[in-house]
Design an enzyme around this catalytic site. Structure first.
Site, PDB file in Angstrom:
ATOM      1  N   SER A 100     -11.256  14.060  -2.710  1.00 26.45           N
ATOM      2  CA  SER A 100     -11.708  13.582  -4.007  1.00 26.45           C
ATOM      3  C   SER A 100     -13.230  13.352  -4.019  1.00 26.45           C
ATOM      4  CB  SER A 100     -10.902  12.320  -4.359  1.00 26.45           C
ATOM      5  OG  SER A 100     -11.091  11.960  -5.687  1.00 26.45           O
ATOM      6  N   ASP A 150      -2.874  17.261 -11.744  1.00 24.54           N
ATOM      7  CA  ASP A 150      -3.882  16.250 -11.378  1.00 24.54           C
ATOM      8  C   ASP A 150      -4.509  15.700 -12.662  1.00 24.54           C
ATOM      9  OD1 ASP A 150      -6.168  14.899 -10.437  1.00 24.54           O
ATOM     10  OD2 ASP A 150      -6.337  16.247  -8.723  1.00 24.54           O
ATOM     11  N   HIS A 181      -3.070  13.873  -8.104  1.00 27.30           N
ATOM     12  CA  HIS A 181      -4.317  13.747  -7.346  1.00 27.30           C
ATOM     13  C   HIS A 181      -4.059  13.311  -5.893  1.00 27.30           C
ATOM     14  CE1 HIS A 181      -8.644  13.798  -7.324  1.00 27.30           C
ATOM     15  NE2 HIS A 181      -8.731  12.554  -6.892  1.00 27.30           N
TER      16      HIS A 181
HETATM   17  C1  MLT Z   1     -15.600  11.663  -8.349  1.00 29.59           C
HETATM   18  O1  MLT Z   1     -16.049  10.759  -9.007  1.00 29.59           O
HETATM   19  O2  MLT Z   1     -16.145  12.147  -7.357  1.00 29.59           O
HETATM   20  C2  MLT Z   1     -14.316  12.194  -8.859  1.00 29.59           C
HETATM   21  O3  MLT Z   1     -14.100  11.697 -10.116  1.00 29.59           O
HETATM   22  C3  MLT Z   1     -13.161  11.905  -8.033  1.00 29.59           C
HETATM   23  C4  MLT Z   1     -12.988  10.447  -7.791  1.00 29.59           C
HETATM   24  O4  MLT Z   1     -12.494   9.708  -8.657  1.00 29.59           O
HETATM   25  O5  MLT Z   1     -13.306  10.020  -6.709  1.00 29.59           O
END
Ligand code: MLT
Length: 198
Positions: A100, A150, A181
């Site tokens: 992520s 997701d 996710h």
């Molecule tokens: C990010 O902010 O990098 C993406 O939205 C994924 C997350 O929530 O970490």
């Protein structure tokens, strides 16, 4: 940079970058499962968003603070250059895995620095910088996992990311799962088998 380092005797290193709200220990188990003989380096993101660790700031979910992303990308690279040299590791023997937000940081790292790693695993990434002129990946091996269910990452994002990296000569394997996710067992099993073949 705050990190957790688990030293083993082999020359292989696995670097692990957590998702939003994780820390330097979050992905260590995945690293251990991927290769029990490799040394592990878990990094903790420098940014604190309402008590949650991240690798770069965002304006709101899915909208990134690009100045901060670029600044943090270069500072992680400087940290890694120094860490690898001081501890006798080589990028050519290093696999980097991120989930992520951590995957988005790694994508930015390879956008800027090209094909430097033995293998790169991006679990549920987005395109960190749209329209970026991606540096030559020199056939770098990249594993991307994604899910059509997701709710955080739109299903177009990994497809665009895949194309940007392939256009820059990476060898990308894009894998689809059905667990939103979250990281699922099948994904970890595929990642394990992908790493063995590197
Ligand atoms: C990010 O902010 O990098 C993406 O939205 C994924 C997350 O929530 O970490």
């Amino acid at each position: 940079m705050i990190y957790k380092f688990i030293k083993k005797s082999s020359s292989h290193l696995i670097i692990l970058l957590h998702g939003t709200g994780g820390d330097e220990s979050s992905l260590l188990e995945i690293g251990e499962m991927i290769n029990a003989d490799a040394s592990l380096l878990g990094l903790k993101g420098n940014v604190n968003e309402n008590g949650m660790n991240r690798f770069f700031k965002r304006v709101r979910p899915g909208v990134f603070d690009l100045d901060d992303l670029v600044y943090e990308t270069h500072s992680i690279k400087t940290f890694l250059d120094d860490f690898l040299e001081k501890n006798g590791f080589d990028y050519a023997n290093t696999i980097i895995i991120g989930y992520s937000n951590g995957a988005n940081m790694i994508a930015s790292l390879i956008f800027h620095y090209g094909g430097i790693f033995k293998g790169v695993a991006l679990l549920h990434p987005m395109v960190p910088i749209k329209g970026f002129k991606v540096k030559n990946q020199k056939t770098q091996n990249i594993f991307i996992s994604a899910s059509k269910t997701d709710r955080i990452v739109n299903a177009e994002e990994p497809v665009i990311l895949n194309k940007m990296l392939e256009d820059a000569h990476a060898k990308v394997k894009l894998n689809w799962y059905n667990y939103g996710h979250s990281i699922c067992e099948e994904e970890l099993s595929d990642l394990y088998h992908w790493v063995i073949k590197l």
